[in-house]
Design a protein around this motif. Structure first.
Motif, PDB file in Angstrom:
ATOM      1  N   ASN A 133       0.896  -1.144  -0.074  1.00 49.17           N
ATOM      2  CA  ASN A 133       0.068  -0.144   0.041  1.00 49.17           C
ATOM      3  C   ASN A 133       0.856   1.057   0.039  1.00 49.17           C
ATOM      4  OD1 ASN A 133      -1.597  -2.100   1.950  1.00 49.17           O
ATOM      5  ND2 ASN A 133      -3.062  -0.767   0.748  1.00 49.17           N
ATOM      6  N   ALA A 134       0.829   1.927  -1.007  1.00 52.55           N
ATOM      7  CA  ALA A 134       1.649   3.166  -1.202  1.00 52.55           C
ATOM      8  C   ALA A 134       1.134   4.509  -1.852  1.00 52.55           C
ATOM      9  CB  ALA A 134       3.177   2.750  -1.832  1.00 52.55           C
ATOM     10  N   GLY A 135       1.741   5.251  -1.802  1.00 52.47           N
ATOM     11  CA  GLY A 135       1.244   6.334  -2.509  1.00 52.47           C
ATOM     12  C   GLY A 135       0.109   7.163  -2.231  1.00 52.47           C
ATOM     13  N   GLU A 136       0.124   8.168  -2.919  1.00 48.33           N
ATOM     14  CA  GLU A 136      -0.902   9.184  -2.780  1.00 48.33           C
ATOM     15  C   GLU A 136      -1.143  10.084  -4.167  1.00 48.33           C
ATOM     16  OE1 GLU A 136      -1.383  11.604   0.943  1.00 48.33           O
ATOM     17  OE2 GLU A 136      -2.298  13.194  -0.273  1.00 48.33           O
ATOM     18  N   VAL A 137      -2.312   9.995  -4.708  1.00 41.47           N
ATOM     19  CA  VAL A 137      -2.309  10.883  -6.006  1.00 41.47           C
ATOM     20  C   VAL A 137      -3.696  11.707  -5.965  1.00 41.47           C
ATOM     21  CG1 VAL A 137      -2.979  10.352  -8.447  1.00 41.47           C
ATOM     22  CG2 VAL A 137      -1.547   8.578  -7.265  1.00 41.47           C
ATOM     23  N   LEU A 138      -3.349  12.991  -6.360  1.00 39.22           N
ATOM     24  CA  LEU A 138      -4.117  13.934  -6.299  1.00 39.22           C
ATOM     25  C   LEU A 138      -4.998  14.341  -7.634  1.00 39.22           C
ATOM     26  CD1 LEU A 138      -5.839  16.170  -4.735  1.00 39.22           C
ATOM     27  CD2 LEU A 138      -3.747  17.586  -5.047  1.00 39.22           C
ATOM     28  N   GLU A 182      -1.680  15.099  -9.868  1.00 38.42           N
ATOM     29  CA  GLU A 182      -0.426  15.188  -9.144  1.00 38.42           C
ATOM     30  C   GLU A 182      -0.150  13.905  -8.547  1.00 38.42           C
ATOM     31  OE1 GLU A 182       0.321  18.416  -6.899  1.00 38.42           O
ATOM     32  OE2 GLU A 182       2.170  17.638  -5.849  1.00 38.42           O
ATOM     33  N   VAL A 183       1.157  13.179  -8.566  1.00 39.63           N
ATOM     34  CA  VAL A 183       1.423  12.209  -7.692  1.00 39.63           C
ATOM     35  C   VAL A 183       2.186  12.830  -6.313  1.00 39.63           C
ATOM     36  CG1 VAL A 183       2.947  10.350  -7.325  1.00 39.63           C
ATOM     37  CG2 VAL A 183       2.066  10.934  -9.615  1.00 39.63           C
TER      38      VAL A 183
END
Lengths: 612, 487
Positions: free
Chosen positions: A316-321, A354-355
């Motif tokens: 589980n990783a990451g955040e994307v807007l 945006e990552v």
């Protein structure tokens, strides 16, 4: 062929022949009953039966003709359905709904339900690359060990959900929903996830009695949701992959991806506000929405150094807007008494992506790519940036090192042969997501004629066109004629830039001239040369319709009809040469790549519609 | 009213039931029925051997990198690596395949051998692990070794020095050889030696000799000690001991054959180097007809020079690689290590005075062994015995002894290692014989002497990588020599 094999082949042939006989019987029986049934019902519709159309026994006759078709010819299908129902219910729903007038002003709508869903996937394939006897396309005729693949997967999701909807006097709405899923694809301690939402709409023109000729309707709306997401089956534990046996030796290998027994569900949180406005008695309509959506805990394969024994690990990783604006404008600029009317619809949308972060210190995630141009997710950049080698230009580092002067800043650095040098440090060369998309549709109608024109396009975004890149390296594109107008290396190419000795090439003083073949071949490691601006505008469709006269249609027994002439993909305006930048490489998240695409076709056609 | 209450109650009961059963049985649904989570070493060994050999001796690594830089073959089309431009994706691909592919499989074999106390299994695992690591370190220099392959526990392993890697490999080979001849076997999975652990033992000792000799210029004392130990333990004693990987047929045929697929017009990117063809012609070498094909244009044997971007003549003027590997080579084996190489190593050791053998006899025997090494596969142009005798009688081929003799050993070994690109290139890097002229269009400062570290290491293990680069004075390039290369 051994003795036993002969018998086996016979038995198989017999069974196959038997099945063919059975199916043929069913087919001809079906035709025997369906043909007269079809004739009767069509005749009735075309009013050829006269008074017999409504004779008392006619419907019963048709039913009698239909029954053997359903029960005998169609028996296989009913048996199959019963069997699958008995073994497992693929999708089961329970829903309880209620409507209640709570007070004289407030109306309540509520529902609650449960659902269980089972997805099953089965794939079996046998294949061979070589046939013993040419032209006989049967696996039995294989000249080498046949390849095979056998895959099964299933996934089960159980949910409960409920929703409550309140309406105050018809102009104020409040909706609340909640749902909880339990998914088989997540580990036991993390497989349940709850997702709520709340939304509301307020028709302020009705509420405050503001309706007028200018502002005929107005609504504002807002919502917030959180949605969870599970993953594919079998992501929790690594398994070994079978390989085609090496002669007589079966082989397996340890896979390169580390699975993860403590996965959590993904989470998407988004909110949205918008307004719908109507002006001048609905002659001008305006819909505007702003949304903002954040995805967290994406379940994705994170690259790790292959020296650990694995090249990626599911985490589980990451955040994307994702945030953006959508606008729709509807208007009727012209409406005349003689019936002429011009309607226009305009839509426009802009999405900023945006990552925000990947995982810990991870600075990039390679999503895909080709010919050393990577499509990557990098923190602080949009999802899907293009990363590769580009032209080396005179910049601060080179000025400090004395390779070029500050007056030459920004110029290409050339090698001793006069070719632009390639920057060994790879960098971002573009992105595949566009800045905005839009379209405009104009409809003109006058009497029975209707003309519809649709234009749409995209602004911004890049495409890596391998067709143009390879075509230039190989010298088959028109642009490669540069420098060989007289002969293969004559007059040659004098590229503007800074030579290794610091002097400028192209100023007329000791210029270095390079043969075009040498120049264009050197593009091999320069991906920037193949990255183009993918903005385009397309004349997507033109449709001219003529509504057939009502009197004529009614006499035929129809309520209406029309004939249309349609043209699609009529024109393309773009900066990308030779290809259509509106291209999809495959059905994944890796886009912006083009390699030998089929050219987009312009098409013309007509259609003829009749409404009974 | 009662009717509604009943209905409502039933619905609610249904919901409650559904909720209480919500979790049961979901874990079973997620058991993968398609593949096992564990298999025996007999099924992992063939993959570890065949996949790695097909890479090392294939068109990608060998014909495009490791046999063109020692100038045995040449790229006649797309001379990209020929002039010293390599693709970042290729460097990355090999790195990942060696570590996350072949070495991981071997690791499991070694662990299972240890667990089940089957010496043969563990021994073979250690031997193959050393062969794999030797490929990695000879290509990339300092590489992760002691901390590698630990999975999620260590995703940023330290880069050991090449010296440490060589020490470890020599130790593993000795330990592995000692474990052989005890318990366990691989069923049909031993595709190299068919469970003949005597031959595995000789292979281990032969590899020890090869690795020991590799250190001859950088650390002669260690090299000598390791070599004599291996020599006493005993390497190959005849061509029957050769480590040759055979190919059973589609989809596993010789990778050079698969690359060319003559007749179906697959690829025609590779040909004979002028250096190799000219050397063979000048020595009247009977292996010329086996190694090369006459040029289509005029039937002459003609090689293309290395390091040239545009061939001066059209392609039908140049000889292709012999049909024994190319057009007719479906079943031609890949030579992992041969008796001929062992004899050359012993001849060199005798010449240096490390062992008491007769250098001339060993030298001659090495050449004879090489002439006969492909006989079991009946090549159409195998050297005739009379031609071999005539060849050896020539003054230029007859052993001269001393420094000149050492030179002859290196040149003959370079010829014998045709189609064993990695070893030929490593040997040239060590001793700089034959004397190779870099081509005119080389974009790097010298003939490449290493592979560059893959790009992903710069994002995934940067600190450790940069330590190694600083220590070696380079490594993100093709021209910084590895530790044992003193030139």
């Amino acid at each position: 062929m051994l003795a036993g094999e002969g018998e086996l082949a016979d038995a198989e042939a017999r069974a196959r022949a038997e099945e063919i006989r059975d199916q043929s019987r069913k087919f001809w029986t079906g035709v025997a009953f369906a043909a007269p049934l079809f004739a009767l019902s069509m005749a009735r519709d075309f009013m050829l039966l006269g008074m017999w159309a409504h004779a008392p026994g006619m419907s019963w006759l048709m039913f009698a003709l239909a029954t053997p078709v359903q029960l005998y010819v169609g028996s296989d299908y009913y048996v199959g359905a019963w069997k699958s129902l008995r073994n497992r219910a693929a999708n089961m729903d329970v829903l309880v709904a209620a409507t209640r007038q709570l007070t004289s002003d407030i109306l309540l709508d509520a529902a609650a339900g449960a659902n269980t869903r089972l997805n099953e996937f089965q794939f079996g394939e046998v294949s061979t690359h070589a046939l013993t006897v040419p032209g006989v396309f049967s696996i039995d005729n294989t000249a080498e060990p046949m390849g095979s693949q056998d895959t099964y997967s299933q996934k089960q999701v159980r949910s409960v959900y409920g929703s409550v909807s309140l309406n105050y006097r018809g102009w104020l709405n409040l909706d609340l929903t909640g749902r909880n899923d339990w998914s088989s694809t997540l580990p036991e301690n993390n497989r349940s996830f709850f997702y709520p939402s709340i939304s509301s709409a307020f028709v302020f023109t009705d509420a405050f009695g503001l309706t007028s000729d200018l502002l005929s309707s107005g609504k504002v709306r807002a919502s917030w949701t959180r949605v969870g997401n599970d993953t594919d089956p079998y992501q929790l534990v690594s398994t070994l992959a079978a390989q085609t046996p090496y002669g007589a030796a079966p082989m397996f290998t340890v896979p390169n991806q580390l699975y993860n027994a403590s996965l959590r569900p993904e989470e998407v949180t988004s909110w949205e506000v918008g307004t719908d406005l109507g002006f001048l008695n609905e002659r001008l309509g305006f819909v505007l929405t702003y949304y903002n959506s954040t995805t967290r805990n994406l379940i994705m394969p994170v690259n790790i150094s292959g020296t650990s024994g694995y090249t990626s690990q599911i985490m589980n990783a990451g955040e994307v807007l994702n945030k953006g604006v959508e606008l729709l404008l509807r208007t009727t600029p012209l409406r005349q008494d003689n019936g002429f009317r011009w309607d226009m619809t305009l839509n426009w949308s802009k999405n900023d992506n945006e990552v925000v972060e990947l995982y810990g210190d991870l600075q990039n995630l390679v999503l895909g790519g080709m010919w050393s141009l990577n499509i990557e997710a990098r923190p602080g950049e949009p999802y899907g940036v293009m990363f590769g080698n580009g032209y080396l230009r005179c910049g601060n580092d080179l000025i400090t090192a004395g390779s070029c002067s500050s007056a030459q800043k920004g110029m290409l650095m050339l090698d001793s042969r006069g070719r632009p040098r390639i920057d060994p440090v790879r960098r971002i060369l573009g992105k595949y997501t566009p800045d905005w998309n839009g379209g405009i549709q104009n409809r003109f109608s006058y009497g029975p004629l209707d003309l519809n024109l649709l234009f749409d396009g995209q602004w911004g975004g890049n495409v890596f066109s391998v067709t143009n890149w390879f075509g230039t390296q190989a010298g088959v594109l028109e642009r490669t004629l540069r420098g060989r107008e007289k002969d293969i290396c004559d007059p040659g190419i004098v590229e503007d830039g800074v030579l290794p000795d610091g002097s400028v090439n192209g100023d007329g003083v000791s210029d270095v001239n390079v043969c075009p073949q040498d120049y264009f071949h050197y593009w091999w490691n320069n991906q920037e040369a193949g990255v183009y601006d993918a903005s385009y505008l397309k004349f997507r469709e033109a449709r001219l319709s003529w509504r057939l006269p009502d009197s004529f249609m009614e006499r035929m027994g129809f309520s209406g009809g029309e004939v249309s002439l349609i043209g699609r993909n009529l024109f393309l305006w773009t900066k990308t040469p030779n290809i259509d930048p509106e291209t999809a490489y495959d059905a994944s998240n890796v886009q912006g790549l083009e390699s030998g695409q089929f050219p987009t076709a312009r098409s013309f056609g007509f259609s003829f519609t009749i409404r009974p | 009213m009662k009717k509604h209450t009943l209905a409502r109650g039933a619905a609610l009961a249904g919901l409650v039931l559904a909720m209480s059963a919500c979790d049961r049985g979901l874990t079973d649904v997620n058991q993968n029925p398609n593949a096992p989570t564990d298999v025996g070493p007999a099924y992992l060994l063939p993959q570890a051997i065949t996949a790695s050999v097909r890479t090392v001796f294939g068109a990608g690594m060998m014909l495009s990198h490791t046999s063109i830089w020692p100038q045995q073959t040449v790229q006649i089309q797309y001379p990209v690596e020929e002039i010293g431009q390599v693709r970042p994706g290729t460097m990355q691909g090999w790195w990942d395949n060696f570590y996350a592919g072949y070495l991981t499989d071997v690791q499991v074999i070694i662990e299972k051998g240890k667990e089940s106390e089957k010496g043969n299994v563990e021994g073979v695992g250690l031997i193959w692990k050393s062969w794999l690591y030797s490929q990695v370190t000879d290509l990339y220099g300092d590489v992760p070794y002691s901390e590698a392959l630990e999975g999620a526990a260590n995703t940023t392993p330290v880069y050991d020095t090449q010296q440490e890697v060589y020490e470890g490999m020599l130790k593993d080979l000795a330990a592995g050889a000692a474990l052989l001849g005890t318990d366990g076997d691989f069923g049909s999975g031993d595709v190299l030696y068919g469970n003949d652990f005597g031959k595995w033992k000789k292979f281990a000792n032969s590899l020890r000799m090869r690795f020991a000799m590799r250190l001859s210029e950088v650390d002669a004392a260690t090299a000598r000690a390791a070599f004599t130990a291996a020599y006493s333990a005993g390497g190959f004693t005849s061509n029957n001991d050769n480590a040759m990987l055979e190919y059973p047929g589609a989809p596993y045929r010789n990778p050079l054959f698969e690359n060319a697929l003559c007749g179906s017009g697959n690829r025609d990117d590779h040909g004979m180097s002028a250096t190799m063809v000219d050397t063979l012609k000048s020595l009247n070498d009977p292996r010329l007809a086996l190694y090369a094909e006459p040029a289509a244009h005029d039937g002459e044997y003609r090689g293309l020079g290395n390091g040239i971007e545009l061939p001066p003549l059209s392609l039908d003027w140049y000889s292709r690689i012999g049909n024994f590997w190319r057009c007719d080579g479906a079943f031609t084996p890949s030579a992992v290590m041969t008796y001929s190489e062992v004899l050359f190593l012993e001849a060199e050791a005798a010449n240096r005075g490390w062992i008491a053998g007769d250098a001339e006899a060993l030298y001659t025997a090495a050449i004879r062994a090489n002439m006969r090494q492909y006989d079991p596969w009946s090549p159409a142009n195998a050297p005739a015995q009379a031609d071999v005798d005539a060849y050896l009688a020539q003054p230029r081929v007859t052993y001269a002894g001393g420094a000149a003799g050492l030179n002859q050993i290196h040149i003959q070994k370079w010829i014998a290692l045709f189609m064993q690109g990695n070893e030929a290139w490593a040997n040239w890097r060590r001793v700089q014989v034959p004397d190779l002229e870099p081509g005119p269009d080389l974009v790097v400062s010298r003939i490449p002497v290493r592979m560059m570290y893959p790009d992903n290491e710069q994002s995934l293990n940067k600190a450790r990588l940069m330590e190694a680069v600083a220590r070696q004075g380079g490594g993100l390039d093709l021209v910084t020599p590895v530790w044992w290369d003193v030139h």
